[in-house]
Scaffold this motif. Sequence first.
Motif, PDB file in Angstrom:
ATOM      1  N   ALA A  56       0.820  -1.210   0.000  1.00 45.28           N
ATOM      2  CA  ALA A  56       0.000   0.000   0.000  1.00 45.28           C
ATOM      3  C   ALA A  56       0.854   1.260   0.000  1.00 45.28           C
ATOM      4  N   ILE A  57       1.961   1.224   0.734  1.00 48.91           N
ATOM      5  CA  ILE A  57       2.756   2.458   0.828  1.00 48.91           C
ATOM      6  C   ILE A  57       3.936   2.449  -0.145  1.00 48.91           C
ATOM      7  N   ARG A  58       4.032   1.370  -0.928  1.00 54.12           N
ATOM      8  CA  ARG A  58       5.096   1.219  -1.931  1.00 54.12           C
ATOM      9  C   ARG A  58       6.486   1.358  -1.315  1.00 54.12           C
ATOM     10  N   ARG A  59       6.677   0.728  -0.167  1.00 54.35           N
ATOM     11  CA  ARG A  59       8.003   0.718   0.473  1.00 54.35           C
ATOM     12  C   ARG A  59       8.351  -0.710   0.848  1.00 54.35           C
ATOM     13  N   PRO A  60       9.643  -1.084   0.774  1.00 55.29           N
ATOM     14  CA  PRO A  60       9.997  -2.471   1.129  1.00 55.29           C
ATOM     15  C   PRO A  60       9.798  -2.731   2.615  1.00 55.29           C
ATOM     16  N   LEU A  61       9.685  -4.009   2.941  1.00 55.74           N
ATOM     17  CA  LEU A  61       9.567  -4.399   4.344  1.00 55.74           C
ATOM     18  C   LEU A  61      10.819  -3.955   5.093  1.00 55.74           C
ATOM     19  N   TYR A  62      10.675  -3.528   6.329  1.00 56.29           N
ATOM     20  CA  TYR A  62      11.819  -3.031   7.109  1.00 56.29           C
ATOM     21  C   TYR A  62      12.909  -4.097   7.191  1.00 56.29           C
ATOM     22  N   SER A  63      12.543  -5.331   7.589  1.00 57.77           N
ATOM     23  CA  SER A  63      13.543  -6.404   7.641  1.00 57.77           C
ATOM     24  C   SER A  63      12.885  -7.764   7.412  1.00 57.77           C
ATOM     25  N   HIS A  64      13.292  -8.451   6.357  1.00 61.17           N
ATOM     26  CA  HIS A  64      12.743  -9.783   6.093  1.00 61.17           C
ATOM     27  C   HIS A  64      13.326 -10.805   7.065  1.00 61.17           C
ATOM     28  N   THR A  65      14.579 -10.584   7.459  1.00 62.70           N
ATOM     29  CA  THR A  65      15.210 -11.494   8.429  1.00 62.70           C
ATOM     30  C   THR A  65      14.441 -11.474   9.744  1.00 62.70           C
ATOM     31  N   LEU A  66      14.109 -10.262  10.190  1.00 64.70           N
ATOM     32  CA  LEU A  66      13.358 -10.109  11.429  1.00 64.70           C
ATOM     33  C   LEU A  66      11.998 -10.816  11.322  1.00 64.70           C
ATOM     34  N   SER A  67      11.375 -10.713  10.152  1.00 66.44           N
ATOM     35  CA  SER A  67      10.056 -11.339   9.975  1.00 66.44           C
ATOM     36  C   SER A  67      10.157 -12.859  10.084  1.00 66.44           C
ATOM     37  N   LEU A  68      11.278 -13.431   9.573  1.00 65.35           N
ATOM     38  CA  LEU A  68      11.449 -14.891   9.671  1.00 65.35           C
ATOM     39  C   LEU A  68      11.735 -15.320  11.106  1.00 65.35           C
ATOM     40  N   ILE A  69      12.465 -14.470  11.835  1.00 64.40           N
ATOM     41  CA  ILE A  69      12.696 -14.767  13.266  1.00 64.40           C
ATOM     42  C   ILE A  69      11.342 -14.799  13.986  1.00 64.40           C
ATOM     43  N   GLY A  70      10.485 -13.844  13.647  1.00 63.86           N
ATOM     44  CA  GLY A  70       9.144 -13.813  14.243  1.00 63.86           C
ATOM     45  C   GLY A  70       8.359 -15.070  13.914  1.00 63.86           C
ATOM     46  N   PHE A  71       8.451 -15.526  12.655  1.00 65.02           N
ATOM     47  CA  PHE A  71       7.706 -16.720  12.233  1.00 65.02           C
ATOM     48  C   PHE A  71       8.130 -17.948  13.024  1.00 65.02           C
ATOM     49  N   TRP A  72       9.438 -18.195  13.080  1.00 68.91           N
ATOM     50  CA  TRP A  72       9.920 -19.407  13.752  1.00 68.91           C
ATOM     51  C   TRP A  72       9.709 -19.327  15.262  1.00 68.91           C
ATOM     52  N   SER A  73       9.843 -18.132  15.832  1.00 72.29           N
ATOM     53  CA  SER A  73       9.623 -18.031  17.284  1.00 72.29           C
ATOM     54  C   SER A  73       8.142 -18.194  17.616  1.00 72.29           C
ATOM     55  N   LEU A  74       7.264 -17.762  16.712  1.00 68.50           N
ATOM     56  CA  LEU A  74       5.825 -17.979  16.944  1.00 68.50           C
ATOM     57  C   LEU A  74       5.516 -19.467  16.986  1.00 68.50           C
ATOM     58  N   LEU A  75       6.126 -20.224  16.054  1.00 70.55           N
ATOM     59  CA  LEU A  75       5.890 -21.675  16.021  1.00 70.55           C
ATOM     60  C   LEU A  75       6.373 -22.332  17.317  1.00 70.55           C
ATOM     61  N   VAL A  76       7.530 -21.887  17.794  1.00 67.89           N
ATOM     62  CA  VAL A  76       8.108 -22.500  18.989  1.00 67.89           C
ATOM     63  C   VAL A  76       7.285 -22.166  20.236  1.00 67.89           C
ATOM     64  N   VAL A  77       6.857 -20.917  20.335  1.00 69.81           N
ATOM     65  CA  VAL A  77       6.267 -20.437  21.584  1.00 69.81           C
ATOM     66  C   VAL A  77       4.755 -20.645  21.662  1.00 69.81           C
ATOM     67  N   TYR A  78       4.053 -20.359  20.564  1.00 69.05           N
ATOM     68  CA  TYR A  78       2.594 -20.251  20.660  1.00 69.05           C
ATOM     69  C   TYR A  78       1.888 -21.587  20.903  1.00 69.05           C
ATOM     70  N   SER A  79       2.502 -22.682  20.441  1.00 68.27           N
ATOM     71  CA  SER A  79       1.743 -23.937  20.428  1.00 68.27           C
ATOM     72  C   SER A  79       1.506 -24.545  21.811  1.00 68.27           C
ATOM     73  N   HIS A  80       2.208 -24.066  22.867  1.00 69.06           N
ATOM     74  CA  HIS A  80       1.956 -24.729  24.164  1.00 69.06           C
ATOM     75  C   HIS A  80       1.323 -23.842  25.215  1.00 69.06           C
ATOM     76  N   ILE A  81       0.677 -22.757  24.805  1.00 71.87           N
ATOM     77  CA  ILE A  81       0.226 -21.853  25.862  1.00 71.87           C
ATOM     78  C   ILE A  81      -1.214 -22.070  26.289  1.00 71.87           C
ATOM     79  N   GLY A  82      -1.912 -23.009  25.620  1.00 70.24           N
ATOM     80  CA  GLY A  82      -3.341 -23.209  25.898  1.00 70.24           C
ATOM     81  C   GLY A  82      -3.666 -23.520  27.352  1.00 70.24           C
ATOM     82  N   THR A  83      -2.722 -24.154  28.047  1.00 71.24           N
ATOM     83  CA  THR A  83      -3.013 -24.564  29.433  1.00 71.24           C
ATOM     84  C   THR A  83      -3.133 -23.368  30.377  1.00 71.24           C
ATOM     85  N   HIS A  84      -2.791 -22.155  29.917  1.00 71.37           N
ATOM     86  CA  HIS A  84      -3.007 -20.999  30.812  1.00 71.37           C
ATOM     87  C   HIS A  84      -4.496 -20.748  31.051  1.00 71.37           C
TER      88      HIS A  84
END
Lengths: 86, 456
Positions: free
Chosen positions: B226-254
Motif C-alpha cells: 500500500a505504501i510502496r516501500r519495502p519491508l523493514y527487515s525480512h530477516t526479522l520477519s522470519l525470526i518472528g515466524f519461527w519463534s511464533l511456532l516454537v512459543v505459541y503452540s503450548h500456551i493453551g493450558t493458561h
Amino acid sequence: MYSPYFLTYMLAGFILSVLVFLWALHAGQFRDQKRARFLPLDDGAEGPPVVVSRMNRIQGYVILGLACAGLLAMAITLGYSILTAR
Amino acid sequence: MSKSQFTAIQTNSTARGFCLTSAFWMVIATLAGLTAATELIAPDISGNVSWLVFGRVRPIHVNLVLFGFVTPGLLAAAFYFLPRLLRTELYSEKLGIAAVALWNVAIAAGIIALAAGHSQGREYAELIWPVDVLLVITFALLFWNLIMTVRRRQEPILYVSVWYACAAVILTGVTYCLGNVVWKPDSGALVGIPDAILLWFYGHNIFGLLLTPLSIAVAYYVIPTAIRRPLYSHTLSLIGFWSLLVVYSHIGTHHLLQVPVPTWLKVVAIVDSIAMVIPVMVFLINIWYTAKGSLGEVHADIGAKFVFTGTIMYFVVSIQGSIMALPQVQRVTHFNNWVVGHAHVGVLGFAGMIALGGLYFILPRITGKPLYSRFLADLQYWFVFLGTIGFTTVLTIVGLIQGNAWLNGEMIYRVLPELQIYYIMRAAVGLTVFVSALIGLYNIVRTLYFNPGEAA
C-alpha cells in the motif's frame, strides 16, 4: 493414560518443524534477505492511485493515541483491581 | 512469464469466493452475537423457541465469527497474494472453488446442527463430527492448492507471508483433528483432565495457529504494497515466524491454571505466554518501522487502514494476554467478562480488522475497478473500530466488577443488577457491529457484481 499420545504428537511436530527448517536452510531461504524485502512491491498488481490528505495522517495519530490511552487505562484499572482485591 | 501476462491470467475465483463467504457470514455471525447479547438483558425474550436459546445462539456466534467471517476473509487475501508473491498462477482455481463450496456447506451444516441442539459441548469445538470431517477435508484441499502453487513457483525466495499462510492452513488442519478428537465420532472428546488439556491446546491454537499467522501474513503483504516501500527487515520477519511456532503452540493450558493439570504444564504455559512478547514485538516493530513516516499513505488506502489498526489491536491484545496468564492477575480476570472482552479485541479488533482490510485491499485489484463506495467502507471501519473499543471498555468493566465481587464473596443476586446497564451497552455496541456487517456485505457485493466505476 494419554501422555504417550501427546508426547508422540509433540515429537512428530518437533521433527517435522526441524525438517522444514533444515530444508529452508538448504534451499537458501535465509539468503538474499535484502531482495526478499522488495517482493511485495514487484508482484504486477497495481492498485488504484491513493490520494494522501492531512486528515489521513491525523487519523493515524488519533488511533495510536487512543491505543496508548486504552492500554494505560487498562494497566491502571488492572493494577488497582489486583492491589485492592482481598 | 512477464508481469503483464502474469496479471492477465489471474481469475481470482477462489479469492472472490472467500470474499463473499466472509462478508455474508459476518452478517449472520454478528446477528447471532446481537441476539445472544439481547438475551443477557432479557433472558425470556426468545420464549420457548428452542433454537434461539442462549446456549445455542452463543456457539453459533462464536463458530461463525471464527470460521464464517474471519478465516475466509483472511484466506481471500491469502489466495490473492500467494500466487503473486510466488510469480506463478494458483495451482487450481477449480480446486479453490471446490474448497470454498465445501467450506460453506460445512459452516451451514454446522450452524443448522447447533441450532437443532447437536453440539459436542466443548468450547470452540462445538461443531459435530460430520462437520469436523468436512472442515478437515477442506483444510486439506486448501493446503494442497497452496503447497502445489509453492512447488510451481518462479520466485525462489518464499516471502514471509507465504510461510505464515501455508503454516496456518496445515497446522490448523492437524490441530483441528486433534482438538475435536475426530477418532471418537460418538463424543468428540476424551475423558476428564486430558480432555481439558487437549481442548485448550486446540482452543487457543485456533487463535494462535490460524487467525494470528494468517493475519500477520496479510499485514506483511498489505502494508508494504500500500505504501510502496519495502519491508523493514525480512530477516526479522522470519525470526518472528519461527519463534511464533516454537512459543505459541503450548500456551493453551493458561486457561486451566485453576484446574488439577500437571504443574510443569502450567509453568510451560505461563512462561511461553510471557515469551509471546518476542514474536509479537518482532512483528510489530517490523511492520511499524515499515510504515514509519507513511501514516498518511496507510490511511489513504482503506484496506491498509483496516490492517494497520488491526496491528495496534494486536499490540493491545497480546500485552493483555501475556499479563492475563499470570496466576495473580487471573484471580481477578478469569471466569468473567474480562476474558470475553479480551477475545473481542483479538478476534474482532485484530484478526477481524485485518480480514476486512485484506478484503478491501484486494477487491479493487481483482475487479480492476475502484471500490463501489469508499465512504461505506470508511463507515464500516469506524463502526467496527468503535465497536471494538466499546466491547473492550464495557466487558472489561463488567469483568472487573465480577472478578472483585467473587473475590470479596459477594452474592450473585447483589452483583447481577449492577451488570444490567453494561449488558445494555454491550448489546448497543453489538448493534453497531451488526450494522457495519450489513454495510460491508452491500459494499462488497456491489463492488464485485454491480459496480458502475470505470476500470483502472
